[in-house]
Design a protein around this motif. Structure first.
Motif, PDB file in Angstrom:
ATOM      1  N   PHE A 174      22.324  -0.087   0.917  1.00  0.00           N
ATOM      2  CA  PHE A 174      21.694  -0.519  -0.340  1.00  0.00           C
ATOM      3  C   PHE A 174      20.300   0.099  -0.458  1.00  0.00           C
ATOM      4  O   PHE A 174      19.929   0.668  -1.490  1.00  0.00           O
ATOM      5  CB  PHE A 174      21.606  -2.057  -0.355  1.00  0.00           C
ATOM      6  CG  PHE A 174      21.159  -2.620  -1.671  1.00  0.00           C
ATOM      7  CD1 PHE A 174      22.072  -3.191  -2.543  1.00  0.00           C
ATOM      8  CD2 PHE A 174      19.820  -2.563  -2.055  1.00  0.00           C
ATOM      9  CE1 PHE A 174      21.666  -3.692  -3.775  1.00  0.00           C
ATOM     10  CE2 PHE A 174      19.406  -3.061  -3.272  1.00  0.00           C
ATOM     11  CZ  PHE A 174      20.328  -3.637  -4.134  1.00  0.00           C
ATOM     12  N   THR A 175      19.528  -0.002   0.635  1.00  0.00           N
ATOM     13  CA  THR A 175      18.154   0.521   0.623  1.00  0.00           C
ATOM     14  C   THR A 175      18.121   2.012   0.312  1.00  0.00           C
ATOM     15  O   THR A 175      17.400   2.456  -0.584  1.00  0.00           O
ATOM     16  CB  THR A 175      17.494   0.247   2.002  1.00  0.00           C
ATOM     17  OG1 THR A 175      17.383  -1.162   2.162  1.00  0.00           O
ATOM     18  CG2 THR A 175      16.129   0.889   2.126  1.00  0.00           C
ATOM     19  N   GLY A 176      18.924   2.787   1.037  1.00  0.00           N
ATOM     20  CA  GLY A 176      18.918   4.245   0.834  1.00  0.00           C
ATOM     21  C   GLY A 176      19.318   4.599  -0.582  1.00  0.00           C
ATOM     22  O   GLY A 176      18.694   5.439  -1.242  1.00  0.00           O
ATOM     23  N   TYR A 177      20.381   3.961  -1.085  1.00  0.00           N
ATOM     24  CA  TYR A 177      20.859   4.282  -2.427  1.00  0.00           C
ATOM     25  C   TYR A 177      19.865   3.820  -3.502  1.00  0.00           C
ATOM     26  O   TYR A 177      19.639   4.521  -4.493  1.00  0.00           O
ATOM     27  CB  TYR A 177      22.264   3.690  -2.665  1.00  0.00           C
ATOM     28  CG  TYR A 177      23.332   4.709  -2.373  1.00  0.00           C
ATOM     29  CD1 TYR A 177      23.853   5.524  -3.369  1.00  0.00           C
ATOM     30  CD2 TYR A 177      23.804   4.896  -1.073  1.00  0.00           C
ATOM     31  CE1 TYR A 177      24.821   6.490  -3.099  1.00  0.00           C
ATOM     32  CE2 TYR A 177      24.781   5.855  -0.791  1.00  0.00           C
ATOM     33  CZ  TYR A 177      25.271   6.646  -1.815  1.00  0.00           C
ATOM     34  OH  TYR A 177      26.213   7.613  -1.546  1.00  0.00           O
ATOM     35  N   PHE A 178      19.246   2.652  -3.302  1.00  0.00           N
ATOM     36  CA  PHE A 178      18.302   2.214  -4.335  1.00  0.00           C
ATOM     37  C   PHE A 178      17.088   3.158  -4.395  1.00  0.00           C
ATOM     38  O   PHE A 178      16.627   3.529  -5.479  1.00  0.00           O
ATOM     39  CB  PHE A 178      17.852   0.761  -4.118  1.00  0.00           C
ATOM     40  CG  PHE A 178      16.998   0.279  -5.258  1.00  0.00           C
ATOM     41  CD1 PHE A 178      17.580   0.024  -6.500  1.00  0.00           C
ATOM     42  CD2 PHE A 178      15.623   0.157  -5.135  1.00  0.00           C
ATOM     43  CE1 PHE A 178      16.792  -0.354  -7.594  1.00  0.00           C
ATOM     44  CE2 PHE A 178      14.837  -0.220  -6.223  1.00  0.00           C
ATOM     45  CZ  PHE A 178      15.428  -0.481  -7.449  1.00  0.00           C
ATOM     46  N   ILE A 179      16.600   3.559  -3.223  1.00  0.00           N
ATOM     47  CA  ILE A 179      15.453   4.483  -3.221  1.00  0.00           C
ATOM     48  C   ILE A 179      15.849   5.818  -3.866  1.00  0.00           C
ATOM     49  O   ILE A 179      15.063   6.420  -4.602  1.00  0.00           O
ATOM     50  CB  ILE A 179      14.917   4.679  -1.790  1.00  0.00           C
ATOM     51  CG1 ILE A 179      14.380   3.347  -1.266  1.00  0.00           C
ATOM     52  CG2 ILE A 179      13.810   5.733  -1.754  1.00  0.00           C
ATOM     53  CD1 ILE A 179      14.095   3.341   0.210  1.00  0.00           C
ATOM     54  N   ILE A 205      13.870   7.836  -6.924  1.00  0.00           N
ATOM     55  CA  ILE A 205      13.452   9.247  -6.845  1.00  0.00           C
ATOM     56  C   ILE A 205      14.047  10.037  -8.011  1.00  0.00           C
ATOM     57  O   ILE A 205      13.403  10.912  -8.582  1.00  0.00           O
ATOM     58  CB  ILE A 205      13.873   9.833  -5.477  1.00  0.00           C
ATOM     59  CG1 ILE A 205      13.079   9.152  -4.366  1.00  0.00           C
ATOM     60  CG2 ILE A 205      13.682  11.350  -5.439  1.00  0.00           C
ATOM     61  CD1 ILE A 205      13.612   9.370  -2.977  1.00  0.00           C
ATOM     62  N   GLU A 206      15.269   9.697  -8.383  1.00  0.00           N
ATOM     63  CA  GLU A 206      15.919  10.412  -9.494  1.00  0.00           C
ATOM     64  C   GLU A 206      15.461   9.912 -10.858  1.00  0.00           C
ATOM     65  O   GLU A 206      15.877  10.449 -11.884  1.00  0.00           O
ATOM     66  CB  GLU A 206      17.442  10.249  -9.384  1.00  0.00           C
ATOM     67  CG  GLU A 206      18.018  11.026  -8.213  1.00  0.00           C
ATOM     68  CD  GLU A 206      19.523  10.828  -8.089  1.00  0.00           C
ATOM     69  OE1 GLU A 206      20.117  10.088  -8.900  1.00  0.00           O
ATOM     70  OE2 GLU A 206      20.084  11.425  -7.173  1.00  0.00           O
ATOM     71  N   GLY A 207      14.662   8.836 -10.862  1.00  0.00           N
ATOM     72  CA  GLY A 207      14.163   8.308 -12.126  1.00  0.00           C
ATOM     73  C   GLY A 207      15.213   7.560 -12.934  1.00  0.00           C
ATOM     74  O   GLY A 207      15.110   7.464 -14.163  1.00  0.00           O
TER      75      GLY A 207
END
Ligand code: RIB
Length: 294
Positions: free
Chosen positions: A245-250, A254-256
């Motif tokens: 979850f953390t990696g995907y949310f960040i 980053i992708e805006g």
């Protein structure tokens, strides 16, 4: 803008058990598997699988060759992963028949960070770069102070919560990703609304993602609050679901992407991770997440 994850790398020894052991009990396990894990490594691999180039900074001890291989196989930059003498970080994980786990952590090489190593790594990063942190490495307070001096954006998953976090200046953090237990440990509040209110009061500049297990997740920043339900799947192993979850949310930040879309992407990715065994091995690729039909 570069993304640095300064974090743990563990060999996870995962035992399938009927139920989680109680004090004094001896129980035969049904199966043992060895996986690559560690909150830091899991989150780096989640970022990479989501499509974000990421530098991992960490220390690999003896017995940890597979952790370096896992970075390379998943396109995580290993320029700042060093080998050290002594045992590698590892865990003993029990997974019960419902897929719930409990984790015994041995820090090993993850606790061998030095200020000199922190300085060497951070010298390669600049204002506006993102640094992601968890609490499985030592020198966390120093890393936060140095990253803040450099005007990096600090993202913290304060897990596992312990006294080391009380020495950190959390007002330097831009984004917290926490669960309810960590929310209680940071704020003293148990109800999600009160946790969010207290975080806003203590750290008014920070954004927060509060994960609520079966009740989904909530994002809060100065502009508003957003809620996301979970995607229901058959639970096989919850290990690394939060890291996914953390990696995907960040990656979505980053992708805006709009917040709601980021929460949805992260919830889908972590649901897929829960439906599979292991830590890094359970994290899905972006394409799979996007094509996943619930
Ligand atoms: O968050 C899951 C991780 O926590 C596991 O991979 C284990 O290594 C522990 O660090």
């Amino acid at each position: 803008m570069k993304v640095l994850n300064f974090g743990s790398m563990n060999v996870d020894y995962v035992y399938q058990v009927d139920h989680i052991l109680i004090p004094g009990e001896t129980l035969a396990s049904k199966e043992r598997n060895v996986f690559c894990g560690g909150k830091g490594l899991n989150q780096s691999i989640a970022l990479a699988k989501a499509g974000i180039p990421v530098y991992h900074a960490g220390l690999v001890g003896e017995g940890g060759d597979a952790l370096l291989d896992a970075c390379r196989q998943n396109d995580v930059n290993t320029e700042f992963v060093h080998r050290v003498k002594g045992p590698c970080g590892h865990t003993v994980i029990q997974v019960d028949k419902n897929g719930q786990n409990c984790i015994l952590l041995f820090g090993g090489s993850n606790r061998c960070m030095t200020k000199a190593f922190v300085d060497e790594v951070l010298d390669a990063f600049d204002k506006g770069d993102i640094i992601l942190l968890q609490n499985e490495v030592n020198e966390l307070d120093y890393i936060i102070d140095r990253a803040y001096e450099k005007e990096m954006m600090i993202v913290l998953n304060p897990s596992p919560y312990d006294q080391a976090l009380e020495t950190c200046d959390l007002s330097k953090v831009s984004l917290f990703l926490i669960n309810e237990i960590e929310g209680f440990q940071i704020t003293g509040e148990e109800e999600p609304e009160k946790i969010l209110a207290k975080i806003k009061e203590k750290y008014p500049e920070a954004a927060i993602v509060l994960t609520l297990g079966g009740d989904g997740s909530v994002y809060q920043d100065k502009t508003g609050t957003y809620h996301q339900e979970i995607y229901k799947v058959k639970t096989v192993d919850t290990t690394a679901a939060g890291d996914t979850f953390t990696g995907y949310f960040i990656s979505s930040i980053i992708e805006g992407l709009p917040v709601q879309e980021g929460l949805r992407l992260a919830a889908k990715a972590s649901a897929i991770a829960v439906s599979r065994p292991g830590a890094t091995a359970s994290i899905p690729l972006r394409e799979e997440v996007e094509n996943w039909n619930v």
